[in-house]
Design a protein around this motif. Structure first.
Motif, PDB file in Angstrom:
ATOM      1  N   GLY A 111       0.820  -1.217   0.000  1.00 30.55           N
ATOM      2  CA  GLY A 111       0.000   0.000   0.000  1.00 30.55           C
ATOM      3  C   GLY A 111       0.846   1.257   0.000  1.00 30.55           C
ATOM      4  N   ALA A 112       1.941   1.219   0.754  1.00 28.55           N
ATOM      5  CA  ALA A 112       2.852   2.364   0.787  1.00 28.55           C
ATOM      6  C   ALA A 112       3.460   2.600  -0.589  1.00 28.55           C
ATOM      7  N   LEU A 113       3.886   1.544  -1.246  1.00 32.42           N
ATOM      8  CA  LEU A 113       4.489   1.680  -2.573  1.00 32.42           C
ATOM      9  C   LEU A 113       3.495   2.217  -3.595  1.00 32.42           C
ATOM     10  N   VAL A 114       2.275   1.714  -3.562  1.00 30.30           N
ATOM     11  CA  VAL A 114       1.243   2.200  -4.483  1.00 30.30           C
ATOM     12  C   VAL A 114       0.962   3.681  -4.212  1.00 30.30           C
ATOM     13  N   GLY A 115       0.779   4.023  -2.945  1.00 31.22           N
ATOM     14  CA  GLY A 115       0.501   5.411  -2.584  1.00 31.22           C
ATOM     15  C   GLY A 115       1.644   6.351  -2.916  1.00 31.22           C
ATOM     16  N   LEU A 116       2.871   5.914  -2.657  1.00 28.49           N
ATOM     17  CA  LEU A 116       4.029   6.745  -2.983  1.00 28.49           C
ATOM     18  C   LEU A 116       4.173   6.936  -4.490  1.00 28.49           C
ATOM     19  N   GLY A 117       3.926   5.892  -5.248  1.00 29.39           N
ATOM     20  CA  GLY A 117       4.013   6.005  -6.706  1.00 29.39           C
ATOM     21  C   GLY A 117       3.043   7.036  -7.256  1.00 29.39           C
ATOM     22  N   ILE A 118       1.792   6.955  -6.855  1.00 29.58           N
ATOM     23  CA  ILE A 118       0.786   7.919  -7.293  1.00 29.58           C
ATOM     24  C   ILE A 118       1.153   9.316  -6.795  1.00 29.58           C
ATOM     25  N   GLY A 119       1.543   9.397  -5.541  1.00 29.43           N
ATOM     26  CA  GLY A 119       1.884  10.680  -4.943  1.00 29.43           C
ATOM     27  C   GLY A 119       3.045  11.372  -5.624  1.00 29.43           C
ATOM     28  N   TYR A 120       4.067  10.623  -6.019  1.00 31.90           N
ATOM     29  CA  TYR A 120       5.233  11.232  -6.658  1.00 31.90           C
ATOM     30  C   TYR A 120       4.891  11.824  -8.031  1.00 31.90           C
ATOM     31  N   VAL A 121       4.020  11.195  -8.761  1.00 34.50           N
ATOM     32  CA  VAL A 121       3.613  11.753 -10.060  1.00 34.50           C
ATOM     33  C   VAL A 121       2.909  13.092  -9.849  1.00 34.50           C
ATOM     34  N   VAL A 122       1.976  13.123  -8.922  1.00 40.04           N
ATOM     35  CA  VAL A 122       1.265  14.362  -8.611  1.00 40.04           C
ATOM     36  C   VAL A 122       2.242  15.412  -8.089  1.00 40.04           C
ATOM     37  N   LYS A 123       3.156  15.008  -7.220  1.00 35.49           N
ATOM     38  CA  LYS A 123       4.107  15.942  -6.596  1.00 35.49           C
ATOM     39  C   LYS A 123       5.024  16.591  -7.620  1.00 35.49           C
ATOM     40  N   TYR A 124       5.520  15.831  -8.573  1.00 42.41           N
ATOM     41  CA  TYR A 124       6.390  16.406  -9.601  1.00 42.41           C
ATOM     42  C   TYR A 124       5.697  17.581 -10.289  1.00 42.41           C
ATOM     43  N   HIS A 125       4.459  17.373 -10.672  1.00 42.00           N
ATOM     44  CA  HIS A 125       3.738  18.428 -11.387  1.00 42.00           C
ATOM     45  C   HIS A 125       3.477  19.647 -10.501  1.00 42.00           C
ATOM     46  N   LEU A 126       3.170  19.432  -9.246  1.00 43.33           N
ATOM     47  CA  LEU A 126       2.980  20.558  -8.321  1.00 43.33           C
ATOM     48  C   LEU A 126       4.292  21.313  -8.097  1.00 43.33           C
ATOM     49  N   ASP A 127       5.381  20.583  -7.883  1.00 40.81           N
ATOM     50  CA  ASP A 127       6.680  21.219  -7.651  1.00 40.81           C
ATOM     51  C   ASP A 127       7.137  22.003  -8.876  1.00 40.81           C
ATOM     52  N   ARG A 128       6.956  21.432 -10.027  1.00 39.97           N
ATOM     53  CA  ARG A 128       7.366  22.097 -11.264  1.00 39.97           C
ATOM     54  C   ARG A 128       6.622  23.411 -11.444  1.00 39.97           C
ATOM     55  N   ARG A 129       5.377  23.413 -11.083  1.00 42.40           N
ATOM     56  CA  ARG A 129       4.557  24.613 -11.289  1.00 42.40           C
ATOM     57  C   ARG A 129       4.705  25.652 -10.177  1.00 42.40           C
ATOM     58  N   PHE A 130       4.809  25.205  -8.920  1.00 39.80           N
ATOM     59  CA  PHE A 130       4.701  26.139  -7.804  1.00 39.80           C
ATOM     60  C   PHE A 130       5.959  26.348  -6.967  1.00 39.80           C
ATOM     61  N   VAL A 131       6.920  25.427  -6.996  1.00 38.55           N
ATOM     62  CA  VAL A 131       8.048  25.511  -6.059  1.00 38.55           C
ATOM     63  C   VAL A 131       9.329  26.013  -6.714  1.00 38.55           C
ATOM     64  N   PHE A 132       9.737  25.381  -7.789  1.00 41.57           N
ATOM     65  CA  PHE A 132      11.052  25.666  -8.358  1.00 41.57           C
ATOM     66  C   PHE A 132      10.933  26.575  -9.576  1.00 41.57           C
ATOM     67  N   GLU A 133      11.689  27.659  -9.557  1.00 43.00           N
ATOM     68  CA  GLU A 133      11.594  28.659 -10.604  1.00 43.00           C
ATOM     69  C   GLU A 133      12.564  28.443 -11.738  1.00 43.00           C
ATOM     70  N   ASP A 134      13.655  27.765 -11.493  1.00 45.62           N
ATOM     71  CA  ASP A 134      14.670  27.514 -12.517  1.00 45.62           C
ATOM     72  C   ASP A 134      14.199  26.337 -13.364  1.00 45.62           C
ATOM     73  N   ARG A 135      13.860  26.595 -14.607  1.00 49.62           N
ATOM     74  CA  ARG A 135      13.252  25.576 -15.462  1.00 49.62           C
ATOM     75  C   ARG A 135      14.221  24.939 -16.452  1.00 49.62           C
ATOM     76  N   ARG A 136      15.518  25.005 -16.209  1.00 50.21           N
ATOM     77  CA  ARG A 136      16.477  24.439 -17.161  1.00 50.21           C
ATOM     78  C   ARG A 136      16.214  22.982 -17.448  1.00 50.21           C
ATOM     79  N   SER A 137      15.653  22.248 -16.489  1.00 49.33           N
ATOM     80  CA  SER A 137      15.424  20.821 -16.692  1.00 49.33           C
ATOM     81  C   SER A 137      14.262  20.548 -17.627  1.00 49.33           C
ATOM     82  N   HIS A 138      13.546  21.616 -18.039  1.00 50.77           N
ATOM     83  CA  HIS A 138      12.340  21.420 -18.858  1.00 50.77           C
ATOM     84  C   HIS A 138      12.470  22.059 -20.230  1.00 50.77           C
ATOM     85  N   ASP A 139      13.672  22.493 -20.605  1.00 49.36           N
ATOM     86  CA  ASP A 139      13.851  23.124 -21.921  1.00 49.36           C
ATOM     87  C   ASP A 139      13.769  22.112 -23.029  1.00 49.36           C
TER      88      ASP A 139
END
Length: 139
Positions: A111-139
């Motif tokens: 259950g932890a692995l399933v929850g973490l997997g789903i959570g990490y996908v959602v988290k990446y998108h939130l972090d990319r949009r709201f937390v980190f301003e340097d977007r070099r990794s997305h060029d």
């Protein structure tokens, strides 16, 4: 960085943070009884260690954030943590649901692995949009 490289790196870091999280939980549950208190403390300790590890890895190797200083780190870690609240609820919900359904260590960890997997996908998108301003990794 290419999309496949980014995905591979992010997944690798998610695996590292997941292993840190689960190892911490096991350590806590080796010391405390696996009752409600022990289970809750294991969740909290695992989440904290996984969060710190994942923040450092993401900041430096996913988003290539070059900000420095306590103010910048404090602000970003605060935002990173807030974004993690929703994803932590996904993780905790899945882990707790599996624990309540099967009452075994193995299924709790599934259950932890399933929850973490789903959570990490959602988290990446939130972090990319709201937390980190340097977007070099997305060029």
């Amino acid at each position: 960085m290419s999309t496949p490289s980014l995905v591979l790196r992010y997944v690798g870091f998610a695996v590292i943070a997941t292993l840190i999280n689960l190892a911490t939980q096991r350590l806590v549950l080796d010391v405390l009884p696996p009752d409600a208190v022990g289970f809750t403390l294991a969740l909290l300790a695992g989440t904290a260690t996984g969060l710190v590890a994942k923040y450092w890895l993401d900041k430096n190797w996913i988003f290539f954030d070059t900000s420095a200083g306590m103010a910048a780190h404090g602000r970003k870690f605060g935002l990173y943590t807030v974004m993690g609240i929703v994803t932590t609820l996904i993780f905790w919900g899945m882990e707790t649901g599996f624990w309540l359904a099967w009452r075994t260590e193995a299924m709790r960890e599934v259950g932890a692995l399933v929850g973490l997997g789903i959570g990490y996908v959602v988290k990446y998108h939130l972090d990319r949009r709201f937390v980190f301003e340097d977007r070099r990794s997305h060029d």
